[in-house]
Each structure stands twice: as C-alpha cells, then as structure tokens.
Design an enzyme around this catalytic site. Structure first.
Site, short mmCIF file in Angstrom:
data_model
loop_
_atom_site.label_atom_id
_atom_site.label_comp_id
_atom_site.label_asym_id
_atom_site.label_seq_id
_atom_site.Cartn_x
_atom_site.Cartn_y
_atom_site.Cartn_z
N ARG A 1 -103.35 -7.09 -17.82
CA ARG A 1 -103.91 -6.93 -19.16
C ARG A 1 -104.22 -5.46 -19.42
O ARG A 1 -104.41 -4.68 -18.48
CB ARG A 1 -105.19 -7.76 -19.31
CG ARG A 1 -105.03 -9.26 -19.11
CD ARG A 1 -106.37 -9.96 -19.22
NE ARG A 1 -106.26 -11.41 -19.10
CZ ARG A 1 -106.35 -12.07 -17.95
NH1 ARG A 1 -106.56 -11.39 -16.82
NH2 ARG A 1 -106.22 -13.38 -17.91
N HIS B 1 -99.60 -5.53 -25.86
CA HIS B 1 -99.81 -6.79 -25.15
C HIS B 1 -98.49 -7.50 -24.85
O HIS B 1 -98.41 -8.30 -23.89
CB HIS B 1 -100.72 -7.70 -25.98
CG HIS B 1 -101.09 -8.97 -25.28
ND1 HIS B 1 -101.99 -9.01 -24.23
CD2 HIS B 1 -100.68 -10.26 -25.47
CE1 HIS B 1 -102.11 -10.26 -23.80
NE2 HIS B 1 -101.34 -11.04 -24.53
N ARG C 1 -97.06 -7.46 -21.38
CA ARG C 1 -97.55 -8.52 -20.48
C ARG C 1 -96.65 -9.75 -20.57
O ARG C 1 -96.37 -10.41 -19.56
CB ARG C 1 -98.99 -8.86 -20.82
CG ARG C 1 -99.62 -9.99 -20.01
CD ARG C 1 -101.12 -10.00 -20.26
NE ARG C 1 -101.77 -11.25 -19.92
CZ ARG C 1 -102.17 -11.59 -18.70
NH1 ARG C 1 -101.92 -10.79 -17.68
NH2 ARG C 1 -102.79 -12.74 -18.49
N HIS D 1 -104.80 -16.19 -14.53
CA HIS D 1 -105.20 -17.27 -15.41
C HIS D 1 -105.83 -18.39 -14.62
O HIS D 1 -105.47 -18.63 -13.46
CB HIS D 1 -104.00 -17.81 -16.20
CG HIS D 1 -103.67 -17.00 -17.40
ND1 HIS D 1 -102.38 -16.80 -17.83
CD2 HIS D 1 -104.46 -16.31 -18.27
CE1 HIS D 1 -102.39 -16.03 -18.92
NE2 HIS D 1 -103.64 -15.73 -19.19
N TYR E 1 -96.83 -17.71 -21.65
CA TYR E 1 -95.98 -16.56 -21.39
C TYR E 1 -94.62 -16.93 -20.80
O TYR E 1 -93.83 -16.06 -20.47
CB TYR E 1 -96.71 -15.61 -20.43
CG TYR E 1 -98.00 -15.10 -21.02
CD1 TYR E 1 -98.00 -14.04 -21.92
CD2 TYR E 1 -99.21 -15.68 -20.70
CE1 TYR E 1 -99.18 -13.58 -22.46
CE2 TYR E 1 -100.39 -15.22 -21.23
CZ TYR E 1 -100.37 -14.17 -22.11
OH TYR E 1 -101.54 -13.72 -22.65
#
Length: 386
Positions: free
Chosen positions: A211, A318, A321, A344, A353
C-alpha cells in the site's frame, strides 16, 4: 398544576402500574416509573382517562417484552448523539477518526443532524441515500451508510431506539469499477518517466503490492538481505491526512507481515539505497530531495504525468497495487498466499485484486485446446498429478 391518581374513570383508586392525574384543565396526564429508575411522562396529555390508560398499558407491555426504550434518549437528535459517539471512540485510528468527521460534516449532519433518533425511519434512510447518490461518488456513499448504520447500532445498545432503520440491502457495499492494471511493460515505461529517485518506488509498488502508506514508511532497516534474497518487513504505515503524513500502525494485524521481493529487484534496491537513502537503519527509503515524504497531491500528479507516456491516463498510484496482486495471482498464488502477501485479513478483500488478464485467459484456452487434442488421440484427457 394539581391532580390526583385515578383508576381509569376519574374516580380515586389504586393502580398496579403508573399514575394518571386529572389536571385542572380537565385533561389527563399519565406517568410511570421507568426501568432506568426515573419517572417517565407521556409527551402529551389526553382528553379521556381511557386514552391515558391505553398509553400506560403499551408502556408496560414494552417493558415486559424487553423492547422498552427511554423516551428521553430517543428524543435526542442524531447530530448530538453522533457527535458524542465519535468523541468517545478512542479506539479509532487518527485517519479513521478524520474520515468519520468528514463524513458526518459533509454527508450525515446536513440531512439527519436535527432529527430525533426515534424519528429516523427506513424511509428516511432511503430518501437520504437517494440524495447522496446524486451528490457523491459510490465510495463516499457506501462509507456514509456504514457509518450511520454503525452509529445507530450503538444507539440500540444504548437503549435509545429499538431497531436500526438502515435496512437497505447492499447499502454499505462499494461496487468497485473493474480497472485494468498496468502491464509489466507499462510499469517500466512509467518508472522511466519519473525522476531517478522515484524509479525504484514505481517498480516496488508494482511488484510487491504494498500500500502507499506502507511504502512511504519503509526504512533502510525494513530490508533484510539474505544472499541473493531480500525480505521486506512491514510494521507501520504513513497515512496522508489533509496532504500531511501521520505515522501509525498498519491497516490491520494481517498487514504486519514479511514478504520476499522478486530477485530482479535486488540490484535496483541496492542502487536506490546507495544513491538516495542515508546509512541510518531508520532512514526513510522514499523521500523528496529535501528528505521529506512526497505530498499526496504531488505523488498523484507525478504518477498521472508518467502514466500518460504509456497511454494510461486512467491509472492511479493505487492501481500499481492491483498490478502486483494480478502478477502474484497469475504466478499461481493461492487465495491464502495472496492474502498474506497483500496483508489482507479476508479472502473477499484479496479477491478484489484478482483480475483475469486477456493473455492469461488465452493461455488457459490454449491449454484446454491441447488437452482436447490429446484426448482425441488417446481417448482420454491427460491429468497432471501433483
């Protein structure tokens, strides 16, 4: 004002619950001792004793059923309750508290602030959310709904209301727009378009899936060299609040993790550390030439300008990522492995993702075709045993 206890028809008598008084005006006033130890009065007086009697019966029934709520608390405004609720949430991270303050100020209090808690109904919530849909984006709308729902859940626990009026299915869900992650070639093009001191930042963001806040609190000591391997340990994050970074803990317990870097990043890392990072183990890895973290707005502008060089005006920082997560998934990582690498705590978050790239789908289709051809020749589909 004077009055007397009645038995329902205006005649004196003993009551088993509550009290009814006939006022000088001729109207009747009803009251009873609440479970909280305080005497409660009806908000209005009654023209007939029977009406006051019925009101007392309803209060007694709610007490016996366990659904009684203090009328004093229910009459409190949502704005007063929500403000007090937020002031007592000392468990919130600073970034979360700032987010909640903004949501309250911009999206909740203008519509719901003056309303009594007891007057907020499912219809009111639906009207409020419909209005938000016209004035805010999907993320802010979902965040606002979740905040209202959370506040009113605590109002139930505080016995101010009986039920939560936030009953919209999926009201707190953010529907993520499918985004196309940058390809490996696009990442290289973006990295070449930024200043040399940010070249490795782009590559690390894309290949590690860290992140933004985690990247900008990396220190020289975060990296451990083990021969031809490099491990990076994430224990904190620098979150941008009003364009200023605040260092705190990671997003969740699962976000505290150690991951391996791909081997092709080892030499670029050594080069970056030698050229742009002080020798102190606590020295920040990514800074401006003045030694400060890159302002959030400047970072976005830098990424946007660089992404235009590869024809990807749609990319945000972002999204790098997303690229890292996609590469990891296509390398064969399981959902659990992807969760561990991304930091996560739930499979649902990690699956956001996992994008299906067209070239990967083509490779799968080709493999299926080869299996079909083999089956045609041998009469059975060969299965690879592991």
């Amino acid at each position: 004002m004077t009055g007397r206890n009645t038995n329902g028809d205006g005649a004196p008598g003993r009551r088993s619950f509550g009290q009814i008084r006939r006022l000088r005006s001729g109207r009747y006033q009803a009251s009873y001792p609440g479970p909280d130890g305080l005497r409660k009065r009806a908000d209005t007086t009654f023209t007939r004793a029977e009406a006051a009697e019925s009101w007392l019966a309803r209060q007694r029934a709610s007490i016996e059923a366990g659904t009684w709520r203090s009328p004093d608390r229910a009459a409190e405004s949502f704005g007063d309750y929500a403000t007090r609720w937020l002031s007592t949430r000392t468990d919130l991270k600073q970034s979360t508290a700032v987010l909640y303050q903004g949501l309250l100020r911009r999206h909740l209090l203008p519509t719901l602030g003056e309303m009594c808690l007891k007057d907020i109904t499912p219809t009111i919530i639906r009207i409020w959310q419909t209005h938000l849909a016209r004035t805010t984006g999907p993320t802010a709308r979902a965040q606002s709904y979740r905040l209202v729902r959370t506040i009113l859940n605590d109002a139930i626990r505080d016995e101010a209301i009986v039920a939560n009026p936030c009953t919209i299915r999926g009201g707190g869900t953010t529907h993520h727009r499918e985004r196309t992650p940058a390809t490996i070639d696009e990442v290289a093009g973006i990295a070449n378009a930024v200043l040399p001191r940010y070249h490795f930042l782009i590559h690390l963001a894309a290949w590690s899936g860290l992140r933004r806040g985690e990247l900008f609190d990396l220190r020289r000591g975060s990296f451990e060299f083990q021969g031809d391997r490099v491990l990076v340990t994430i224990t904190s994050a620098a979150v941008a609040i009003n364009n200023k970074y605040v260092v705190g803990t990671t997003k969740s317990t699962a976000s505290r993790r150690t991951i391996h870097l791909p081997s092709h990043l080892v030499e670029p890392l050594k080069k970056h550390l030698a050229e742009f990072v002080d020798e102190d183990d606590d020295a920040l890895v990514f800074t401006t030439r003045h030694g400060t973290r890159v302002a959030s707005s400047n970072l976005s502008q830098m990424l946007h300008r660089a992404a235009r060089h590869v024809g990807r005006d749609d990319l945000r920082f972002h999204d790098l990522r997303h690229t890292g997560a996609t590469i990891t998934a296509q390398a064969g990582a399981t959902a659990k492995e992807l969760m561990n690498r991304l930091g996560h705590s739930s499979p649902r978050a990690a699956l956001i993702y996992q994008h299906a790239a067209e070239d990967r789908d083509w490779a799968i289709a080709e493999a299926l075709g080869e299996a079909a051809a083999a089956a045609k020749n041998t009469g059975s589909i060969p299965l690879q045993r592991k």
